[in-house]
Design a protein around this motif. Structure first.
Motif, PDB file in Angstrom:
ATOM      1  N   GLU A   6       0.829  -1.205   0.000  1.00  0.00           N
ATOM      2  CA  GLU A   6       0.000   0.000   0.000  1.00  0.00           C
ATOM      3  C   GLU A   6       0.865   1.257   0.000  1.00  0.00           C
ATOM      4  OE1 GLU A   6      -3.531   2.272   2.499  1.00  0.00           O
ATOM      5  OE2 GLU A   6      -2.731   0.407   3.285  1.00  0.00           O
ATOM      6  N   ARG A   7       1.911   1.281   0.809  1.00  0.00           N
ATOM      7  CA  ARG A   7       2.789   2.456   0.838  1.00  0.00           C
ATOM      8  C   ARG A   7       3.520   2.647  -0.487  1.00  0.00           C
ATOM      9  NH1 ARG A   7       6.077   2.436   6.342  1.00  0.00           N
ATOM     10  NH2 ARG A   7       5.624   0.235   6.316  1.00  0.00           N
ATOM     11  N   ALA A  26      -3.106   2.755  -5.874  1.00  0.00           N
ATOM     12  CA  ALA A  26      -3.065   3.275  -4.508  1.00  0.00           C
ATOM     13  C   ALA A  26      -4.421   3.114  -3.828  1.00  0.00           C
ATOM     14  CB  ALA A  26      -2.636   4.738  -4.509  1.00  0.00           C
ATOM     15  N   ALA A  27      -5.490   3.352  -4.560  1.00  0.00           N
ATOM     16  CA  ALA A  27      -6.839   3.202  -3.993  1.00  0.00           C
ATOM     17  C   ALA A  27      -7.139   1.742  -3.675  1.00  0.00           C
ATOM     18  CB  ALA A  27      -7.883   3.764  -4.964  1.00  0.00           C
ATOM     19  N   VAL A  28      -6.835   0.864  -4.603  1.00  0.00           N
ATOM     20  CA  VAL A  28      -7.093  -0.558  -4.407  1.00  0.00           C
ATOM     21  C   VAL A  28      -6.209  -1.108  -3.279  1.00  0.00           C
ATOM     22  CG1 VAL A  28      -6.959  -2.849  -5.477  1.00  0.00           C
ATOM     23  CG2 VAL A  28      -7.940  -0.926  -6.742  1.00  0.00           C
ATOM     24  N   GLY A  29      -5.010  -0.587  -3.152  1.00  0.00           N
ATOM     25  CA  GLY A  29      -4.123  -1.015  -2.078  1.00  0.00           C
ATOM     26  C   GLY A  29      -4.674  -0.720  -0.693  1.00  0.00           C
ATOM     27  N   ARG A  32      -9.480  -3.317   2.439  1.00  0.00           N
ATOM     28  CA  ARG A  32      -9.455  -4.289   3.531  1.00  0.00           C
ATOM     29  C   ARG A  32     -10.829  -4.949   3.566  1.00  0.00           C
ATOM     30  NH1 ARG A  32      -5.275  -2.769   2.810  1.00  0.00           N
ATOM     31  NH2 ARG A  32      -3.629  -1.996   4.119  1.00  0.00           N
ATOM     32  N   LYS A  33     -10.863  -6.263   3.658  1.00  0.00           N
ATOM     33  CA  LYS A  33     -12.138  -6.977   3.695  1.00  0.00           C
ATOM     34  C   LYS A  33     -13.058  -6.430   4.777  1.00  0.00           C
ATOM     35  CE  LYS A  33     -10.324 -11.420   2.200  1.00  0.00           C
ATOM     36  NZ  LYS A  33     -10.156 -12.819   2.584  1.00  0.00           N
ATOM     37  N   ALA A  34     -12.502  -6.175   5.933  1.00  0.00           N
ATOM     38  CA  ALA A  34     -13.303  -5.715   7.060  1.00  0.00           C
ATOM     39  C   ALA A  34     -13.716  -4.246   6.943  1.00  0.00           C
ATOM     40  CB  ALA A  34     -12.539  -5.931   8.363  1.00  0.00           C
ATOM     41  N   ALA A  35     -13.028  -3.494   6.092  1.00  0.00           N
ATOM     42  CA  ALA A  35     -13.309  -2.058   5.966  1.00  0.00           C
ATOM     43  C   ALA A  35     -13.119  -1.607   4.519  1.00  0.00           C
ATOM     44  CB  ALA A  35     -12.416  -1.266   6.909  1.00  0.00           C
ATOM     45  N   THR A  65     -18.158  -6.092  -6.894  1.00  0.00           N
ATOM     46  CA  THR A  65     -18.437  -7.527  -6.963  1.00  0.00           C
ATOM     47  C   THR A  65     -18.073  -8.180  -5.637  1.00  0.00           C
ATOM     48  OG1 THR A  65     -18.020  -7.539  -9.338  1.00  0.00           O
ATOM     49  CG2 THR A  65     -17.934  -9.655  -8.227  1.00  0.00           C
ATOM     50  N   TRP A  66     -16.910  -7.844  -5.127  1.00  0.00           N
ATOM     51  CA  TRP A  66     -16.429  -8.420  -3.868  1.00  0.00           C
ATOM     52  C   TRP A  66     -17.388  -8.118  -2.721  1.00  0.00           C
ATOM     53  CZ3 TRP A  66     -12.914 -11.858  -2.410  1.00  0.00           C
ATOM     54  CH2 TRP A  66     -12.577 -11.927  -1.063  1.00  0.00           C
ATOM     55  N   THR A  67     -17.981  -6.931  -2.730  1.00  0.00           N
ATOM     56  CA  THR A  67     -18.888  -6.529  -1.651  1.00  0.00           C
ATOM     57  C   THR A  67     -20.343  -6.861  -1.978  1.00  0.00           C
ATOM     58  OG1 THR A  67     -19.010  -4.258  -2.494  1.00  0.00           O
ATOM     59  CG2 THR A  67     -17.356  -4.728  -0.777  1.00  0.00           C
TER      60      THR A  67
END
Length: 106
Positions: A6-7, A26-29, A32-35, A65-67
């Motif tokens: 991510e960094r 950077a956005a996709v990095g 987090r599944k939980a957030a 799709t993931w969400t």
């Protein structure tokens, strides 16, 4: 010393602020599944900043799709395909659209 992906993506986006691929990474990095909100909060504005960049729409569609938001994902995939039909994002978007439709998404 380890540096998080991510960094690295954020650093690349800072070096290339007008590059939709770097900014999307950077956005996709930030996902987090939980957030997932953090990633959506970064990708959403990129659709306005880069309205015809299939990379942005494609990755937004993947997160949708993931969400489990297939109807919204389908719309974003279709925009990516329309904007850049011959790119990897357009071609892969077509595959996702076919799969979503096979599962009954309209």
């Amino acid at each position: 010393r380890r540096v998080s992906a991510e960094r690295q993506f954020v650093a690349a986006a800072k070096l290339a602020p007008n590059n939709p691929v770097a900014r999307t990474a950077a956005a996709v990095g930030a996902f987090r599944k939980a957030a997932p909100v953090r990633a959506f909060g970064r990708l959403g504005p990129l659709t306005a900043e880069f309205p015809h960049a299939a990379v942005v729409r494609f990755h937004l569609a993947i997160l949708l799709t993931w969400t489990r938001q297939p109807a919204k994902a389908l719309k974003e995939f279709q925009i990516a395909i329309a904007d850049e039909p011959r790119s990897v994002y357009g071609k892969e978007g077509k595959r996702f659209v076919a799969a979503l439709r096979q599962h009954g998404t309209k």
